[in-house]
Design an enzyme around this catalytic site. Structure first.
Site, PDB file in Angstrom:
ATOM      1  CB  SER A  89      -1.060   0.075   1.373  1.00  0.00           C
ATOM      2  OG  SER A  89      -0.135   0.317   2.538  1.00  0.00           O
ATOM      3  CB  SER A  91       0.481   3.428   4.857  1.00  0.00           C
ATOM      4  OG  SER A  91       1.370   2.305   5.206  1.00  0.00           O
ATOM      5  CE  LYS A 146       1.068   1.315   9.228  1.00  0.00           C
ATOM      6  NZ  LYS A 146       0.357   1.936   7.757  1.00  0.00           N
ATOM      7  CB  SER A 254      -0.768   5.859   7.697  1.00  0.00           C
ATOM      8  OG  SER A 254      -0.109   5.009   8.676  1.00  0.00           O
TER       9      SER A 254
END
Length: 306
Positions: A89, A91, A146, A254
């Site tokens: 993705s 994010s 992340k 996100s």
């Protein structure tokens, strides 16, 4: 899915290793005894073909002998050293793009067993600014990636799209650091988009780590959807011991610690360190090829991850 693969790989490694060991310790001596008995009754040395006919190695044992060293090496590398991941993705844009293939350094946050993911050997802990892969706290079968923003004991505020951090006070220290806004500077608009809307690119200085983040000026803060930690305001969090606060670099696109809370250190998989391949995945919906077929290769993206 990644954990299922680890389980399957471990089972295959153990089974093939046991078969190989059984063949080496039990069946192979018996084959040698048969060959030795025949050789005592003949004056000519047996050819390889004659040996294979006289005392053939079972196909299953031959297969286990061939694959065991290979998959054992793969298991060791994947469990202890490095594991490949694909970015699914946007994010973590602009640092990581959809279609990037990365290597994750598994030993950065401890050496774990391949089945239950329990830490066997402690190595080091995440540092502020690390890009970490971890098991999604709400669904541990899913891997998330992340950036580590908050360390144990830190006080974090994300208000009006500005990030504030008050680092944890060291044990025994009286003069603790005050809450400070994380420094950002606007770089450019329009290089990245969310739909048809241009995103703003900022340079963020997170401790010693300088990196880019994206802000969508159209999107209002989603404060009401934030994870509510008892005893703090809606946009404020105090990171518990043994846990971490993680956010995506694409701040308005996100789902991260702001929405589901903290990452326990037991869920950490490793630190993202290298992009080894990057595919463009912008195939139009009217293309006759499937959407997962790349449209190009982004060679300029290959290299270390900051």
């Amino acid at each position: 899915m990644a954990n299922y693969f680890s389980i399957i790989l471990t089972v295959i490694t153990v089974l093939s290793g046991l078969l190989w060991l059984y063949d080496a310790r039990v069946l192979k001596p018996k084959r040698k005894a048969v060959i030795a008995e025949v050789e005592t009754k003949t004056t000519k040395a047996l050819t390889e073909q004659q040996i294979d006919t006289l005392a053939p190695q079972p196909k299953l044992m031959e297969l286990s002998e061939s694959i065991f060293p290979v998959i054992a090496l793969v298991l060791v590398v994947r469990t202890l050293l490095y594991e490949p991941f694909q970015i699914p993705s946007g994010s973590m844009m602009p640092t990581l793009l959809k279609g990037d293939f990365i290597l994750v350094e598994k030993f950065s946050y401890g050496i774990k067993d391949p089945l239950f993911q329990k830490t066997l050997v402690d190595t080091s802990l995440p540092e502020r600014g690390d890009i970490a892969v971890f098991k999604y706290p709400e669904e541990p079968s899913i891997d998330y990636i992340k950036r580590v923003i908050g360390l144990p004991g830190d006080r974090i505020i994300y208000r009006n799209k500005s990030l504030y951090i008050q680092p944890a006070c060291a044990v025994g220290e009286k003069d603790c650091e005050e809450m400070k806004v994380v420094s950002t500077s606007l770089k450019e608009d329009g290089e990245y988009f969310s739909g048809s809307s241009p995103l703003r690119t900022y340079e963020e200085q997170l401790g010693d780590v300088s990196h880019e983040i994206l802000i969508d000026p159209r999107v209002a803060p989603r404060t009401m959807s934030y994870f509510n930690q008892p005893g703090t305001q809606k946009d404020e969090w105090v990171v518990p011991e043994g846990q971490y606060f993680a956010m995506g670099d694409n701040r308005d696109n996100s789902r991260d610690s702001r929405y589901w809370g903290f990452v326990d250190e037991e869920l950490l998989v490793g630190r993202a360190v290298f992009i080894w391949m990057s595919f463009e995945m912008d195939r139009s919906s009217d293309s006759w090829l499937p959407s997962w077929v790349p449209t190009g290769v982004r060679f300029e993206r290959l290299g270390s991850i900051e």
